[in-house]
Design a protein around this motif. Structure first.
Motif, mmCIF file in Angstrom:
data_model
loop_
_atom_site.group_PDB
_atom_site.id
_atom_site.type_symbol
_atom_site.label_atom_id
_atom_site.label_comp_id
_atom_site.label_asym_id
_atom_site.label_seq_id
_atom_site.Cartn_x
_atom_site.Cartn_y
_atom_site.Cartn_z
ATOM 1 N N GLU A 182 34.543 -24.089 51.714
ATOM 2 C CA GLU A 182 34.331 -24.978 50.494
ATOM 3 C C GLU A 182 32.950 -26.004 51.006
ATOM 4 N N ASP A 183 32.893 -26.548 51.935
ATOM 5 C CA ASP A 183 31.826 -27.241 52.545
ATOM 6 C C ASP A 183 30.600 -26.421 52.375
ATOM 7 N N TYR A 184 30.622 -25.257 52.976
ATOM 8 C CA TYR A 184 29.467 -24.320 52.922
ATOM 9 C C TYR A 184 28.784 -23.960 51.507
ATOM 10 N N SER A 185 29.729 -23.555 50.929
ATOM 11 C CA SER A 185 29.353 -23.345 49.518
ATOM 12 C C SER A 185 28.932 -24.188 48.443
ATOM 13 N N ARG A 186 29.427 -25.438 48.724
ATOM 14 C CA ARG A 186 28.945 -26.792 48.065
ATOM 15 C C ARG A 186 27.458 -26.877 48.294
ATOM 16 N N ILE A 187 27.310 -26.977 49.793
ATOM 17 C CA ILE A 187 25.945 -27.139 50.119
ATOM 18 C C ILE A 187 25.003 -26.099 49.544
ATOM 19 N N ARG A 188 25.452 -25.062 49.575
ATOM 20 C CA ARG A 188 24.384 -23.782 49.393
ATOM 21 C C ARG A 188 24.206 -23.684 47.809
ATOM 22 N N ASN A 189 25.332 -23.940 47.114
ATOM 23 C CA ASN A 189 24.877 -24.336 45.519
ATOM 24 C C ASN A 189 24.101 -25.310 45.140
ATOM 25 N N LEU A 190 24.041 -26.347 46.001
ATOM 26 C CA LEU A 190 23.475 -27.506 45.760
ATOM 27 C C LEU A 190 21.907 -27.314 46.010
ATOM 28 N N LEU A 191 21.632 -26.609 47.065
ATOM 29 C CA LEU A 191 20.244 -26.320 47.480
ATOM 30 C C LEU A 191 19.637 -25.213 46.584
ATOM 31 N N PHE A 192 20.469 -24.431 46.001
ATOM 32 C CA PHE A 192 20.128 -23.635 44.959
ATOM 33 C C PHE A 192 19.538 -24.208 43.572
ATOM 34 N N PHE A 193 20.341 -25.317 43.222
ATOM 35 C CA PHE A 193 20.135 -25.960 41.980
ATOM 36 C C PHE A 193 18.815 -27.056 42.329
ATOM 37 N N LEU A 194 18.782 -27.291 43.432
ATOM 38 C CA LEU A 194 17.644 -28.242 44.085
ATOM 39 C C LEU A 194 16.115 -27.391 43.969
ATOM 40 N N ALA A 195 16.396 -26.390 44.485
ATOM 41 C CA ALA A 195 15.118 -25.472 44.895
ATOM 42 C C ALA A 195 14.472 -24.913 43.562
ATOM 43 N N THR A 196 15.243 -24.660 42.480
ATOM 44 C CA THR A 196 14.477 -23.933 41.480
ATOM 45 C C THR A 196 13.622 -25.115 40.742
ATOM 46 N N PRO A 197 14.191 -26.054 40.437
ATOM 47 C CA PRO A 197 13.561 -27.172 39.499
ATOM 48 C C PRO A 197 12.487 -27.803 40.498
ATOM 49 N N TYR A 198 12.609 -27.879 41.740
ATOM 50 C CA TYR A 198 11.474 -28.274 42.513
ATOM 51 C C TYR A 198 10.275 -27.346 42.670
ATOM 52 N N GLU A 199 10.638 -26.235 42.453
ATOM 53 C CA GLU A 199 9.481 -25.153 42.304
ATOM 54 C C GLU A 199 8.837 -25.429 40.961
ATOM 55 N N TRP A 200 9.543 -25.910 40.027
ATOM 56 C CA TRP A 200 8.896 -25.966 38.623
ATOM 57 C C TRP A 200 8.158 -27.372 38.882
ATOM 58 N N LEU A 201 8.676 -28.352 39.388
ATOM 59 C CA LEU A 201 7.899 -29.599 39.752
ATOM 60 C C LEU A 201 6.729 -29.613 40.474
ATOM 61 N N PHE A 202 6.605 -28.635 41.596
ATOM 62 C CA PHE A 202 5.361 -28.327 42.245
ATOM 63 C C PHE A 202 4.386 -27.612 41.560
ATOM 64 N N TYR A 203 4.821 -26.796 40.531
ATOM 65 C CA TYR A 203 3.815 -26.305 39.625
ATOM 66 C C TYR A 203 2.961 -27.045 38.655
ATOM 67 N N PHE A 204 4.221 -27.923 38.095
ATOM 68 C CA PHE A 204 3.827 -28.897 37.062
ATOM 69 C C PHE A 204 2.607 -30.129 37.732
ATOM 70 N N LEU A 205 3.036 -30.421 38.890
ATOM 71 C CA LEU A 205 2.244 -31.612 39.569
ATOM 72 C C LEU A 205 0.836 -31.146 39.986
ATOM 73 N N ILE A 206 0.825 -29.901 40.424
ATOM 74 C CA ILE A 206 -0.644 -29.438 40.846
ATOM 75 C C ILE A 206 -1.478 -29.082 39.699
ATOM 76 N N LEU A 207 -0.711 -28.720 38.728
ATOM 77 C CA LEU A 207 -1.455 -28.562 37.376
ATOM 78 C C LEU A 207 -2.130 -29.991 36.649
ATOM 79 N N ILE A 208 -1.128 -30.809 36.509
ATOM 80 C CA ILE A 208 -1.467 -32.180 35.987
ATOM 81 C C ILE A 208 -2.314 -33.015 36.731
#
Length: 420
Positions: free
Chosen positions: A56-82
């Protein structure tokens, strides 16, 4: 104005991260239905108390990292662009050479190395968490070696794609997306063809299955399914992970049946044969060709939408971002940002199709082996080895799971009526 947009994007990302944390750790329901308590589906029947807690603990952490990583990548692209960073990279490239191919290589290198550095903390965090939960057995030098291989393989592939893409944008300003789609189809099929024999061996050692008796059983199954297989391969994964896996990849003469050595060490022959029958089910039901057709259709829509959105976005904001026109290499982060968002938006649909195909392959394995016990035990072993949740939260299922949940898979086998 640019600073305000940057600040808003960062704040929005933080709010999203907090919301996902609250959902995964406090509000998501992962409990087994009361009617299934004590059955083969119930993890309490095949995991001990410590394993239940860890999964339960490991799955929660892994799932959180997944949902953080994808928009983190979007944020990176957006910031270096603007913030004009992308425009600076293009200026450096333009000052280096008059040849577009060289400018493309230089620009992409700066973008790739910056992305690698920015994304590294999340990747390293994921690695250390896997180590702490004893999923990963890899050393840090070994992990870094794989990361560097990832970097150069991605860089080489992207260099080809981006160079051709921006040539097409310059050549066909209005219909570049259609030309790119036409070229992408043979390129994708070519990459699928060389994957097993060129790319995969960069990461791991593959060799013919040592257990010739087991190989004969697997090839007999393949013969029953009219699958033209001559060899079964095993791959040394025990130096990297404690997880279990087996797969069939590649197309044509380069297709391979592959078993992880961890799977060979921990599962019985009957359980391995069930997993192999599942993989053969994909071949028999032509899922790879259906997948290629779906990919072609989806990529057509995605490239068309990307072209329209980029055109409007750059026309409205390009001057502020120092991106004069779409054919400038500095527009690449906008392209990557839009395509990534579209792929993520489409993932509930693509995952749903994939789960259906996986369920069909499970049915094929049950009917082919007629060994429900082996099927149940193999899925229980996969759950235990990977510390997976039997019943993941709904959002995790629709955005992450290309396979049915273990609850669904084990329940299906347990309740399946064989025709004898």
């Amino acid at each position: 104005m640019i600073r305000k947009w940057a600040l808003r994007a960062i704040v929005l990302y933080l709010i999203f991260g907090i919301a996902m944390y609250a959902y995964l750790f406090f509000f998501a329901n992962t409990s087994i239905p009361e009617a299934l308590r004590g059955t083969a589906v119930d993890p309490a029947t095949f995991l001990n108390g410590r394993e239940l807690m860890l999964s339960e603990d490991y799955s929660r952490i892994r799932n959180l990292l997944f949902f953080l990583a994808t928009p983190y990548e979007w944020l990176f692209y957006f910031l270096i662009l603007i913030l004009g960073v992308s425009a600076t990279f293009e200026k450096w490239a333009n000052n280096t050479s008059k040849f577009f191919v060289i400018r493309s290589a230089i620009y992409l290198f700066w973008l790739s190395i910056t992305s690698f550095i920015v994304m590294f903390p999340l990747s390293f965090l994921s690695f250390t968490i896997s180590k702490s939960y004893q999923i990963s057995t890899q050393t840090f030098p070994g992990w870094m070696k794989d990361k560097l291989i990832d970097f150069w393989v991605s860089y080489g592939t992207m260099f080809i794609i981006i160079t051709v893409l921006y040539f097409l944008i310059r050549k066909f300003p209005k219909r570049w997306w259609l030309a790119a789609w036409c070229l992408m189809i043979p390129f994708s099929i070519f990459m699928m063809f060389i994957q097993p024999v060129v790319i995969d061996p960069l990461y791991n050692d593959f060799y013919p299955l040592k257990d010739k008796e087991l190989e004969a059983k697997i090839l007999d199954l393949a013969d029953m399914a009219n699958i033209p297989a001559e060899h079964v391969y095993e791959v040394d994964m025990s130096t990297k992970t404690n997880s279990l896996n087996a797969y069939v990849n590649g197309i044509g003469s380069n297709s391979r049946i592959v078993l992880w050595d961890t799977t060979l060490e921990r599962l019985s022959d009957e359980e391995i044969l069930f997993i192999m029958a599942h993989e053969m089910g994909h071949y028999v039901e032509k899922h790879i060709y259906i997948g290629i057709a779906g990919y072609i259709l989806l990529s057509f829509v995605e490239l068309w939408l990307t072209a329209k959105l980029m055109e409007r976005w750059l026309a409205k904001r390009g001057k502020d971002w120092k991106v004069k026109k779409m054919s400038n290499l500095s527009s690449l982060p906008a392209f990557l940002l839009i395509t990534s968002i579209l792929l993520f938006a489409a993932s509930p649909l693509t995952n749903m199709v994939s789960r259906y195909q996986e369920s069909r392959a499970d049915t094929y394995a049950i009917e082919m082996t007629e060994d429900k016990e082996a099927g149940i035990e193999s899925f229980q072993s996969l759950t235990k080895a990977g510390l997976s949740q039997v019943k993941p939260p709904y959002l995790v299922k629709i955005f992450r799971y290309g396979h049915p949940t273990m609850l669904e898979r084990i329940k299906k086998i347990d309740e399946y009526e064989l025709n004898k």
